[in-house]
Design an enzyme around this catalytic site. Structure first.
Site, PDB file in Angstrom:
ATOM      1  N   THR A   1      12.469 -15.407 -51.329  1.00  0.00           N
ATOM      2  CA  THR A   1      12.632 -14.943 -49.626  1.00  0.00           C
ATOM      3  C   THR A   1      13.836 -15.708 -49.078  1.00  0.00           C
ATOM      4  OG1 THR A   1      11.490 -17.100 -48.910  1.00  0.00           O
ATOM      5  CG2 THR A   1       9.961 -15.154 -49.426  1.00  0.00           C
TER       6      THR A   1
ATOM      7  N   SER B   1      37.387  -1.970 -64.683  1.00  0.00           N
ATOM      8  CA  SER B   1      38.198  -1.981 -63.684  1.00  0.00           C
ATOM      9  C   SER B   1      39.698  -1.445 -64.201  1.00  0.00           C
ATOM     10  CB  SER B   1      38.278  -3.830 -63.129  1.00  0.00           C
ATOM     11  OG  SER B   1      39.642  -4.017 -62.769  1.00  0.00           O
TER      12      SER B   1
ATOM     13  N   LYS C   1      36.182  -6.727 -66.334  1.00  0.00           N
ATOM     14  CA  LYS C   1      35.136  -6.492 -65.583  1.00  0.00           C
ATOM     15  C   LYS C   1      34.215  -5.490 -65.915  1.00  0.00           C
ATOM     16  CE  LYS C   1      34.547  -7.366 -61.927  1.00  0.00           C
ATOM     17  NZ  LYS C   1      35.257  -6.885 -60.446  1.00  0.00           N
TER      18      LYS C   1
ATOM     19  N   GLU D   1      25.880   0.661 -56.634  1.00  0.00           N
ATOM     20  CA  GLU D   1      26.660   0.734 -55.224  1.00  0.00           C
ATOM     21  C   GLU D   1      26.730   1.850 -54.568  1.00  0.00           C
ATOM     22  OE1 GLU D   1      29.838  -2.915 -55.825  1.00  0.00           O
ATOM     23  OE2 GLU D   1      30.333  -1.198 -56.956  1.00  0.00           O
TER      24      GLU D   1
ATOM     25  N   TYR E   1      13.739  30.500 -30.473  1.00  0.00           N
ATOM     26  CA  TYR E   1      14.989  30.361 -31.447  1.00  0.00           C
ATOM     27  C   TYR E   1      16.258  30.264 -30.602  1.00  0.00           C
ATOM     28  CZ  TYR E   1      18.476  31.332 -35.317  1.00  0.00           C
ATOM     29  OH  TYR E   1      19.536  31.185 -35.878  1.00  0.00           O
TER      30      TYR E   1
ATOM     31  N   LYS F   1      20.892  24.012 -42.006  1.00  0.00           N
ATOM     32  CA  LYS F   1      21.043  24.163 -43.445  1.00  0.00           C
ATOM     33  C   LYS F   1      21.993  23.045 -44.107  1.00  0.00           C
ATOM     34  CE  LYS F   1      20.105  28.958 -42.760  1.00  0.00           C
ATOM     35  NZ  LYS F   1      20.070  28.519 -40.985  1.00  0.00           N
TER      36      LYS F   1
HETATM   37  N1  ARG Z   1      21.534  33.033 -39.660  1.00  0.00           N
HETATM   38  C1  ARG Z   1      20.502  32.614 -38.824  1.00  0.00           C
HETATM   39  C2  ARG Z   1      20.036  31.155 -39.232  1.00  0.00           C
HETATM   40  O1  ARG Z   1      20.169  30.792 -40.215  1.00  0.00           O
HETATM   41  C3  ARG Z   1      19.137  33.578 -38.646  1.00  0.00           C
HETATM   42  C4  ARG Z   1      19.616  34.564 -37.984  1.00  0.00           C
HETATM   43  C5  ARG Z   1      19.026  34.602 -36.448  1.00  0.00           C
HETATM   44  N2  ARG Z   1      20.109  35.045 -35.755  1.00  0.00           N
HETATM   45  C6  ARG Z   1      19.948  35.314 -34.534  1.00  0.00           C
HETATM   46  N3  ARG Z   1      21.214  35.632 -33.838  1.00  0.00           N
HETATM   47  N4  ARG Z   1      18.845  35.665 -33.879  1.00  0.00           N
HETATM   48  O2  ARG Z   1      19.499  30.659 -38.519  1.00  0.00           O
END
Ligand code: ARG
Length: 479
Positions: A152, A274, A280, A287, A314, A322
């Site tokens: 500890t 190294s 080394k 790391e 959306y 992504k």
């Molecule tokens: N390529 C977009 C995305 O990855 C999906 C398309 C939706 N685009 C839109 N203009 N409603 O989220």
């Protein structure tokens, strides 16, 4: 494909700025799987006839093959993976191809594609993590009788067995496996049929498409369906905590394998040298495991911050979900891929592990607890042993080799039986409280661990791996 209401061409910089092909083209096969399910549903509800369905499915499979063989170069004017595939289908089939997008929007389409993609990758990750867990069990069995210092504050605290140490990491990774299962469950809902945001006037059979794609249920609210990225956040949370655990393990091994500690022996094949200092042997792999943690956690924050102020439903910001996901998955796969075989080959210098323990000072708590069992209140016992330790240090004495008269000189309450417990082996084996470091407890932990590993592997089997319905022969494609 959406230019009907526009009076001029999209500016070149806008094409470059808005396209997502550099990142979403790798999702093509998952997008096609979603389209096949959607087309089969459209035929079931009478929007497509059998012949049209056959053409569409065949067309999609040809596109899939062309993508896999690198024959299909996507065009950035078509923005993303969805529109490239759809346009190609329409170019080959004409008006029949133009029926595919019925009742669907790219908003529910991308949510579907991402869930299918992530399901695949999480199952692969889960399998790799189970190999890491196996390595830990294997080392715990191998080092079940090896005594090392437990720390500890990075100060020697009490002797423990090395098997118990390996299992401590097993149990923290077990919680991560549970988080991985939560992430899998969270993505296990079909978004298809939510449309752009409000559903459809066409009687889409959402349960049917869900079954076709192997989702166990459909989402409940179309607005939430296209707005949420919780299923990605659940992955990022799991991967963040997992990488924290990897990082702490790596840090321990870096310390324990340094010359000053020196009792953990890393395999040469997993270390680097190294360019200047010939002697080394550096733990660069560990790391980097530690060093990559920041990126993985960064991707969690990246997505949280992107989502924070978004109005429902959306928004195009969501397209940026992504990049971090792909990068995080790649890093995670790299970390697990190197950590599991490294652990499997770790050896220990048992003699060196005892360095510092030979003074017997780490047995001080054992003495205090011995006195408690003789009826002395713990605080008094703690004080008496503190005085004893001071006397030992002043006189260069070792708790393990004190004579009975020296014991009685320092603590009159001590009886002859003290001598039998003043050794490291006894100290470890007597820590029998459930979860403690005794050798017998380790056996119990190993049974629990092996059982968990089986359960975890079985739990992952509940999720579908094949992307296309079995009845569909994806191999026979006519030209
Ligand atoms: N390529 C977009 C995305 O990855 C999906 C398309 C939706 N685009 C839109 N203009 N409603 O989220």
């Amino acid at each position: 494909m959406w230019k009907g209401r526009f009076g001029e061409e999209t500016a070149e910089v806008v094409l470059q700025f808005t396209q997502s092909l550099d990142i979403d083209w790798c999702l093509a096969v998952y997008d096609i799987a979603g389209s096949v399910a959607h087309a089969r549903m459209l035929q079931k509800i009478g929007i497509l006839n059998e012949e049209e369905l056959k053409l569409i499915v065949q067309g999609l499979l040809v596109i899939k093959r062309d993508i896999e063989t690198g024959k299909f170069e996507p065009a950035i004017e078509l923005e993303d993976v969805h529109m490239n595939i759809e346009k190609r289908l329409i170019d080959t089939l004409g008006p029949v191809g133009a029926k595919l997008h019925t009742g669907r929007s790219r908003n529910d389409q991308i949510a579907t594609t991402m869930r299918l993609f992530l399901r695949d990758r999480l199952l692969t990750l889960g399998r790799s993590i189970s190999i890491l867990l196996e390595s830990l069990i294997d080392r715990a069995e191998k080092h079940a009788r090896v005594i090392i210092p437990g720390y500890t504050h990075l100060q020697q605290a009490q002797p423990i067995n090395l098997g118990h140490y390996w299992m401590s990491h097993f149990f923290s990774f077990r919680r991560d496996c549970n988080k991985l299962l939560i992430a899998l469950d969270s993505l296990d809902e079909s978004p298809l049929g939510a449309g752009a945001l409000a559903g459809s006037t066409i009687p889409l059979d959402r349960e049917f498409t869900a079954r076709e794609m192997g989702f166990s249920r459909i989402t409940d609210n179309s607005l939430d369906t296209v707005a949420t990225r919780d299923y990605l956040l659940d992955y990022h949370y799991f991967s963040s905590i997992f990488s924290l655990h990897c990082s702490r393990l790596a840090e321990d091994l870096i310390i324990y394998s340094s010359q000053e500690f020196g009792w953990i022996l890393l395999p040469d094949a997993f270390c680097t040298g190294s360019s200047m200092m010939p002697q080394k042997k550096n733990p660069d792999v560990l790391e980097l495991v530690r060093g990559k943690t920041g990126q993985i956690i960064g991707h969690l924050l990246d997505l949280m911050i992107s989502i924070k102020g978004l109005p429902l439903t959306y928004d195009r910001d969501l397209q940026e979900d992504k990049r971090g996901l792909l990068s995080s998955l790649k890093t995670m796969e790299g970390v697990i891929g190197v950590l599991a075989p490294l652990i499997a080959r770790i050896e220990v210098d048992e003699q060196k592990a005892l360095t510092g323990l030979e003074t017997g000072m780490t047995l001080a708590t054992d003495v205090a607890e011995y006195l408690v069992l003789k009826g002395i209140p713990f605080r008094d016992a703690h004080w008496k042993v503190g005085q004893l330790i001071k006397w030992c240090m002043q006189n260069g004495k070792n708790l393990q080799t004190l004579s009975i008269s020296e014991w009685k000189h320092c603590i009159p309450d001590v009886e002859d039986d003290i001598l039998g417990i003043m050794n490291l082996h006894s100290s470890v084996s007597r820590r029998k409280t459930p979860g403690g470091t005794s050798f017998s407890n380790l056996e119990v932990q190993l049974i629990t661990a092996r059982h968990y590993l089986d359960t975890f592997r079985n739990d992952m089997k509940k999720y579908k791996v094949s992307l296309f319905p079995e009845s569909l022969d994806t191999e026979t494609i006519s030209n």
